[in-house]
Write an enzyme that holds these catalytic residues in place. Structure first.
Site, mmCIF file in Angstrom:
data_model
loop_
_atom_site.group_PDB
_atom_site.id
_atom_site.type_symbol
_atom_site.label_atom_id
_atom_site.label_comp_id
_atom_site.label_asym_id
_atom_site.label_seq_id
_atom_site.Cartn_x
_atom_site.Cartn_y
_atom_site.Cartn_z
ATOM 1 N N ASP A 1 32.061 6.131 29.393
ATOM 2 C CA ASP A 1 31.819 5.291 28.217
ATOM 3 C C ASP A 1 30.330 5.245 27.870
ATOM 4 O O ASP A 1 29.911 4.411 27.056
ATOM 5 C CB ASP A 1 32.305 3.860 28.475
ATOM 6 C CG ASP A 1 33.802 3.706 28.278
ATOM 7 O OD1 ASP A 1 34.451 4.672 27.851
ATOM 8 O OD2 ASP A 1 34.327 2.611 28.559
ATOM 9 N N ASP B 1 44.354 4.633 27.804
ATOM 10 C CA ASP B 1 43.230 3.975 28.465
ATOM 11 C C ASP B 1 43.746 3.039 29.559
ATOM 12 O O ASP B 1 44.945 2.725 29.628
ATOM 13 C CB ASP B 1 42.413 3.198 27.434
ATOM 14 C CG ASP B 1 40.923 3.195 27.748
ATOM 15 O OD1 ASP B 1 40.563 3.363 28.929
ATOM 16 O OD2 ASP B 1 40.122 3.019 26.814
#
EC number: 3.2.1.22
Length: 732
Positions: free
Chosen positions: A527, A459
């Site tokens: 997301d 990430d």
């Protein structure tokens, strides 16, 4: 390749690029799909690059335009060579001793050219570069009767991005986007798209499509960098006669767009970030088809012996939200295995102790001492392997939190600006140009591999900003180098551990460019936690990312972030009753079946009906993923905007021979039960239409007419989705 009157024409996959002979040698003049091109006005030839240095006037309207620099016009062609694979050209400015070499590679199987550009200082004095293009192509949309600025002629398609809202395509004519004639002088206007920082796709995608509505042709391009980038559409005109045409320009090195500069000492070279471009007869969808083929070529060796597009379960989204433990994970592991998942990734939090805030400790990557019982994380990873799945873990390899032991390392280990570490709090950025940083990170991955990890989700939840100015260099040049250093490290990881799958994530899709995706197997799409908003993101993202690389969340039985204070809510009888008809699960899984299926959610709470729907979708995905990995996208209803809750959405994945479409159809909040989906390119061809998912008990009405090339679908309730298999008769 042909030469006529000392001019040059290159042809590849239906594209025709022409060079005119000038006093300075061959200069590129037109780029089209027609060999016998009739232009409305003569084009103005120019080299296929732009270049500027400090101390020399930039060129025409330097505050406004990048693609009209002065130096290239004074450079002479000194050599060129061409074969079936590439075209090489070298130009030189004798007085300054600057040499620019361009290499255009003709990509097999696609109407795309990939350009690399290198400038070398062959003089006796240092020079400071202030601009270096990745591509600059002349003679765009130069045929037809309409003038270039007519609103009916050119349409530009570009894509806006934001957190939780990726893939938002928009379009406009040249004038509304900023390019238009103002007088008899050459235009000082241009269309600009740009990004600063390492969230390269945080605001816009580094790609665009220019469509000539009059002639039915499209031009397209992408720039491949995770650092600053800038794209421009302008018009190269004449001061003395009626001549000129549209040009397209892209760069990752521009003083005016991001503050880039670079000193070149005698003998030194600078390489521009690569760019790819092409043209095709057709429209936006045809352009994306060609870019999709190009991206497959670019990633053709990415997987090695690894299976492409595995079924991954990740415990984060709408599930554990970064708070894993042995007790919470055990039922999820069992349910994911029962559903047929192949990898199980434990997301954020596995390294932080219960009751503590783990964010500021990023970088040490040591397992929590109290989340996984007496036997620890390694035993839990072994339990995942025993189910037949391969374990994975979440990392943010490029950062270090201020409370981590790693934070005590010298400043040389970190990206710095103004002499201070870039970032702060939970995230300082590591300098992968430092060998000790690479050795440390390799040690982390080696240790995790020994623990049985075979999947890493990397990430990237913060942007570096303008870059690294260590040593007095321009921060933007330091940023570009920082990205190259990190990806060189990733290449090393893949060589050391060919059995490891790597996912790229940056708060979803905030760094989803093809400098990254040429190396990572999978890209997180978003997301976004509301499954009803996901079709908008899916449709737009498929134009920019290969479907087999696009990780799409499917999260049945979600615990939304807003409900974290009441986690038991998803086990209450009232909530479970809302799931009984299976429609929310179906919608989620249709989402995931559009790309690389990426499961989450509280699967262990599913009743028999929903368990069956989940397992059915996973099995179908495994059957169809080879097809998905050969397909290209279409959009029968165009793109759906993020907050269009009153409409429908549809995405199709088309076979290379156009004989089959996997067509996803979503009814959002529309009040109409029926929707006609135009499939005009298949008009006149008979077809069979079958509901592919879900299966028995979930049939819906549909009707296809070969005469009109239209499919009519009825979905009786809002927020329903179905996946259809359309097979067309094969034409002789």
């Amino acid at each position: 390749m042909t030469e006529c009157n000392q001019a040059l024409t290159i042809e590849h996959a239906g594209m025709v690029m022409a060079w005119a002979n000038t006093d300075n040698g061959l200069m590129q003049s037109t780029f089209n799909t027609e060999r016998q091109l009739r232009t409305k006005v003569p084009p103005i030839p120019a080299p296929s690059f732009e270049l500027a240095i400090a101390g020399i006037p930039y060129g025409h309207s330097p505050a406004l335009i990048s693609g009209l620099t002065r130096l290239p016009e004074a450079m002479k062609l000194i050599s060129y060579s061409a074969d079936a694979e590439k075209l090489f050209m070298a130009y030189k400015h004798e007085a300054l001793g600057l040499k620019v070499e361009t290499e255009m590679r003709f990509v097999p199987g696609s109407a795309v050219i990939r350009q690399s550009t290198v400038v070398t200082n062959e003089g006796s004095s240092p020079v400071v570069l202030t601009h270096l293009s990745s591509m600059c192509v002349q003679g765009i949309a130069s045929d037809g009767a309409l003038p270039w600025y007519d609103k009916r002629k050119v349409r530009v398609h570009y894509c806006r991005q934001t957190w939780n809202g990726e893939g938002q395509w928009r379009s406009g004519d040249l004038e509304e986007l900023g390019l238009y004639p103002t007088s008899g002088h050459p235009s000082a206007a241009a269309v600009h798209f740009s990004s600063v920082g390492s969230w390269s796709t945080g605001k816009l995608l580094p790609m665009a499509v220019l469509e000539d509505l009059e002639t039915g042709k499209a031009w397209y391009w992408q720039i491949e960098t995770s650092a600053n980038w800038h794209m421009e559409i302008g018009h190269r005109g004449s001061w003395s006669e009626d001549s000129g045409a549209i040009f397209i320009h892209a760069d990752g090195a521009d003083e005016r767009f991001g503050g880039w500069s670079k000193e070149l000492l005698p003998g030194e070279s600078c390489r521009a970030v690569p760019a790819a471009f092409g043209c095709v007869d057709g429209s936006f969808a045809d352009a994306i088809r060609e870019l999709t083929a190009y991206r497959r070529y670019l990633t053709r060796e990415l997987h090695g012996t690894l299976p492409p597009a595995p079924v991954v379960y990740n415990d984060y989204m709408n599930t554990l939200w970064g708070d894993p433990s042995r007790d919470k994970l055990a039922p999820l592991i069992a349910a994911a295995a029962a559903a047929g998942c192949e990898y199980f990734c434990i997301d954020a939090g596995w390294f932080g102790d219960l009751g503590s805030s783990w964010a500021s400790g990023l970088g040490d990557w040591l397992p929590s001492r109290n989340r996984f019982g007496d036997e620890g994380l390694e035993a839990l990873l072994a339990s995942i392997r025993h189910t037949g799945m391969k374990p994975g873990l979440w990392l943010e390899l490029e950062v270090c939190g201020e409370d981590a032991a790693l934070a005590a390392k010298p400043d040389e280990w970190f990206i710095r600006r103004y002499g201070i570490r870039a970032g702060g709090g939970p995230r300082w950025f590591l300098n992968f140009g430092h060998p000790d940083v690479c050795a440390y990170a390799h040690g982390v991955i080696d240790r995790l591999m020994r623990m049985g990890v075979r999947y890493i989700k990397n990430d990237y939840n913060l942007c570096i900003g303008t870059g690294d100015d260590t040593g007095g260099r321009a921060a933007a040049d330091g940023l570009q180098q920082a990205m190259r250093d990190f990806y060189r490290f990733i290449d090393e990881v893949k060589c050391r551990h060919p059995e490891l799958i790597l996912e790229n994530c940056a708060s979803g899709g905030m760094r989803a460019d093809y400098e990254a995706l040429a190396r990572f197997h999978l890209q997180s799409s978003s997301d976004q936690e509301d499954y009803r908003k996901y079709p908008s993101i899916i449709g737009g993202s498929l134009a920019a990312i290969l479907p087999e690389q696009l990780g799409i969340w499917a999260y049945p039985y979600p615990l939304l972030h807003s409900e974290l204070a009441n986690p038991a809510s998803i086990e209450e009888p009232g909530y479970l009753r809302t799931m009984e008809d299976g429609e929310q699960t179906i919608f989620n899984l249709v989402n995931g079946l559009c790309g690389s299926l990426y499961l989450s959610g509280h699967l262990h709470l599913a009743d028999e009906t929903n368990r069956g729907l989940i397992a059915e979708a996973v099995a179908l995905y495994k059957k169809e993923r080879a097809y998905i990995s050969r397909s290209h996208p279409i959009w029968p209803l165009g793109f759906t905007r993020m907050n269009d809750e009153e409409g429908w959405a549809s995405v199709g994945l088309v076979s290379p021979d156009r004989s089959r479409i996997l067509l996803s159809v979503w009814r959002l909040g529309s009040g109409s039960e029926y929707r006609i989906l135009p499939l005009e390119r298949w008009r006149g061809r008979k077809a069979t239409v079958n509901l592919l998912y879900p299966g028995e008990g979930y049939s819906v009405e549909s009707s296809y007419s070969a005469n009109t090339g239209q499919l009519t679908v009825r979905l009786p309730k809002p927020y329903q989705a179905r996946l259809f298999d359309i097979r067309f008769e094969v034409l002789e």
